[in-house]
Write a protein that holds these residues in place. Structure first.
Motif, PDB file in Angstrom:
ATOM      1  N   GLU B  32      33.159  44.996  32.074  1.00 18.05           N
ATOM      2  CA  GLU B  32      34.221  44.986  32.991  1.00 18.05           C
ATOM      3  C   GLU B  32      34.543  46.388  33.495  1.00 18.05           C
ATOM      4  O   GLU B  32      34.524  47.171  32.891  1.00 18.05           O
ATOM      5  CB  GLU B  32      35.803  43.962  32.507  1.00 18.05           C
ATOM      6  N   VAL B  33      35.791  46.630  34.848  1.00 24.30           N
ATOM      7  CA  VAL B  33      36.886  48.014  34.878  1.00 24.30           C
ATOM      8  C   VAL B  33      37.718  47.680  34.602  1.00 24.30           C
ATOM      9  O   VAL B  33      38.165  46.444  35.345  1.00 24.30           O
ATOM     10  CB  VAL B  33      36.184  47.669  36.717  1.00 24.30           C
ATOM     11  N   ALA B 197      30.651  50.161  38.972  1.00 22.13           N
ATOM     12  CA  ALA B 197      30.960  48.699  38.229  1.00 22.13           C
ATOM     13  C   ALA B 197      30.120  47.798  38.355  1.00 22.13           C
ATOM     14  O   ALA B 197      29.772  46.900  38.100  1.00 22.13           O
ATOM     15  CB  ALA B 197      31.851  48.131  39.140  1.00 22.13           C
ATOM     16  N   THR B 202      30.410  49.509  31.688  1.00 23.07           N
ATOM     17  CA  THR B 202      31.827  49.054  31.851  1.00 23.07           C
ATOM     18  C   THR B 202      32.568  50.676  31.715  1.00 23.07           C
ATOM     19  O   THR B 202      32.360  51.783  31.374  1.00 23.07           O
ATOM     20  CB  THR B 202      32.003  49.242  30.245  1.00 23.07           C
ATOM     21  N   VAL B 216      37.683  46.603  43.014  1.00 23.44           N
ATOM     22  CA  VAL B 216      36.925  46.776  42.041  1.00 23.44           C
ATOM     23  C   VAL B 216      37.509  45.998  40.390  1.00 23.44           C
ATOM     24  O   VAL B 216      36.444  46.131  39.543  1.00 23.44           O
ATOM     25  CB  VAL B 216      36.280  48.553  41.719  1.00 23.44           C
TER      26      VAL B 216
END
Lengths: 305, 254
Positions: B32-33, B197, B202, B216
């Protein structure tokens, strides 16, 4: 607008004629330059024509065996002092930059003492070390000794000179290296830490190569200082360049021309070192400017082509 | 839903007597971002620097991939790790800073292969192959022998990203990666980050680029005065913030 100009802009854009730019005349520059040249010419003329300089004697002794051997001694003393001095100086700089207050204090104290004592005084101390410590022992501190030697046997004039010059040089080298390391941006260290590099590797691969940019000019200065500084060893009768010519003029009393022999050799070696320094600086400047300027040699070749 | 790769709990950090972080809790899941936003002085950069132990913490804990960062727990106390152990942890966490901090005396290629060869012990051929591929991936194929100062800011930052990726990190930290760039160069760096991403990296990104966060980020965290005020998906936090302080901040930057 003159019609003959090739680069004339389209007629619609400009109507006023373009004036030629005339730089300010500076007659004072010509006058001062001429005056200095006259004085310089007079000085050169007197040096060349004054027979007391005895240039023929200078030429005769310039490559004499004794002189060349003395030059050799001066050169190896300089190189040895530089190498040992900078090795010890780098170690001192690392201590000074370590977080340990005792090591920082010791490093500071060393620099303080050895920068305060004149080199000649220090050399005399080392030469007379036997008076302070008649024997030198190797053993456990405050415990028994394993080996013991008489210090007068161990520290002869040459050893005294090498030790003295090295310790003196190290004090200056420590400050030069420390100054260079401090001049490298902290972000460089952080970037290297973030990549997982260890302290030693960061110092070797990232910090020192960048520090060299400010270390080299100062070290070049120190090197030239050391070269000339070695002449004090003649006091301890170590046969360097100066002592060799002194040996000769003590026999034949041709003092001035023989001092000139030594002088010209010092100038020659210093010139070679300055040229070497230019190229070393250039090497460490890679990446510092968008493009390196051409060397004088490259410039000359470019002009001849 | 995947497991948390980064878990920060009750993190406190002060510089001298000035508290910077006052109990931060944060979780970042694998792949995840997370974008961290907030006013300057809110502790965003300090938070990132605690994640790879560039800063010593005062209390709380930071875990990456189930491993406590910078410390080990023994009899209820946290003991700082030895340099070598911290170095090993940092090698697995990539970081890109505001000022790029490329090594100016090394070429682009040398910048990228330095740590893989020196830290991971990769052979030169393998490191060069990996670097060449990464330099191409950030759109700078053919610039391997340039020195950093011969590149624009945006290009330097993309190389900095390639340099971090060459360590094959499991987590990437970005500390205001576009703040030092001319406006027209921001896009090229953000594009590389968006690709990253997309590829499933991560990422924790401290940024002022709200458009990037919106497009994003999986989660946006609003930090103020050393505390997480609120966090949530960008569609909620950036559009309909619950807290007055968040609304105030967004009104100023949007």
């Amino acid at each position: 607008m003159t019609a003959s100009t090739d680069l004339a802009p389209p007629p619609t854009t400009r109507t006023a004629p373009v004036d030629t730019v005339v730089p300010l005349r500076r007659p004072g520059r010509w006058v001062s330059a001429a005056l200095v040249l006259v004085v310089l010419a007079a000085a050169v003329r007197s040096i060349v024509t004054n027979d007391a300089f005895q240039w023929d004697v200078v030429a005769e002794y310039f490559t004499a065996d004794v002189v060349l051997r003395g030059l050799g001694t001066t050169l190896w003393l300089t190189v040895l002092t530089l190498v040992l001095g900078f090795a010890l100086g780098t170690a001192l700089a690392v201590l000074r930059l370590s977080g340990n207050p005792v090591l920082v204090g010791v490093s500071w104290g060393y620099v303080w003492v050895f920068r305060s004592v004149p080199m000649l005084v220090q050399l005399l101390f080392w030469f007379n070390i036997g008076a302070l410590y008649p024997t030198l022992s190797f053993g456990i501190p405050f415990g028994p000794d394993f080996v013991s030697v008489s210090s007068t046997n161990l520290v002869g004039p040459t050893a005294a000179v090498v030790i003295g010059l090295t310790l003196h040089e190290a004090a200056y080298a420590a400050e030069i290296v420390r100054g260079g390391v401090v001049s490298v941006e902290q972000g460089q260290v952080e970037a290297a830490l973030a990549l997982g590099m260890g302290r030693g590797r960061i110092l070797r691969r990232i910090v020192l190569p960048q520090a060299m940019r400010s270390i080299v000019p100062a070290a070049g200065n120190a090197l030239i200082g050391t070269l000339k500084g070695t002449s004090v060893v003649s006091v301890l009768a170590v046969q360097d360049l100066l002592f060799s010519v002194q040996l000769i003029y003590n026999r034949n009393y041709l003092i001035i021309p023989l001092l000139l022999v030594a002088t010209v050799w010092y100038v020659v070696v210093t010139s070679v070192l300055s040229a070497a320094q230019y190229y070393v600086e250039r090497y460490y400047a890679r990446g510092a400017a968008r493009a390196l300027p051409p060397t004088p040699w490259q410039r000359l070749k470019g002009r001849l082509r | 839903m995947s497991a948390a790769l980064v878990r920060i709990s009750d993190l406190h950090k002060s510089y001298g007597i000035t508290p910077v972080l006052r109990g931060v809790d944060l979780e970042v899941r694998q792949g995840e971002v997370t974008c961290v936003i907030g006013p300057s002085g809110s502790g965003k950069s300090t938070l990132l620097r605690c994640v790879n132990h560039l800063e010593k913490i005062n209390a709380g804990e930071v875990e990456v991939d189930g491993e406590l960062i910078g410390y080990r727990r023994r009899r209820g106390r946290l003991h700082e790790l030895k340099d070598r152990a911290i170095t090993r942890q940092r090698a697995a966490i990539g970081m890109v800073s505001q000022n790029f901090n490329l090594f100016p005396h090394l070429t682009v290629l040398e910048n990228v292969i330095e740590a893989p060869m020196g830290v991971l012990g990769l052979g030169r051929a393998e490191a060069v192959a990996r670097a060449t591929e990464l330099v191409a991936r950030v759109g700078l194929a053919g610039r391997e022998s340039s020195y950093p100062r011969q590149l624009s800011g945006g290009q330097q930052q993309r190389i900095a990203i390639a340099r971090a990726l060459a360590m094959e990190p499991k987590l990437m930290l970005f500390d205001e990666p576009t703040s030092a760039l001319d406006p027209e160069l921001v896009g090229e760096v953000l594009a590389v980050m968006a690709d990253l991403a997309e590829a499933g990296m991560t990422m924790v990104v401290v940024t002022h680029e709200m458009a990037f966060a919106r497009q994003v980020a999986d989660t946006v965290v609003f930090l103020d005065e050393g505390r997480v005020v609120e966090s949530g998906p960008p569609g909620e936090l950036l559009v309909a913030p619950r807290h007055a302080r968040t609304r105030e901040f967004l009104a100023r930057v949007l």
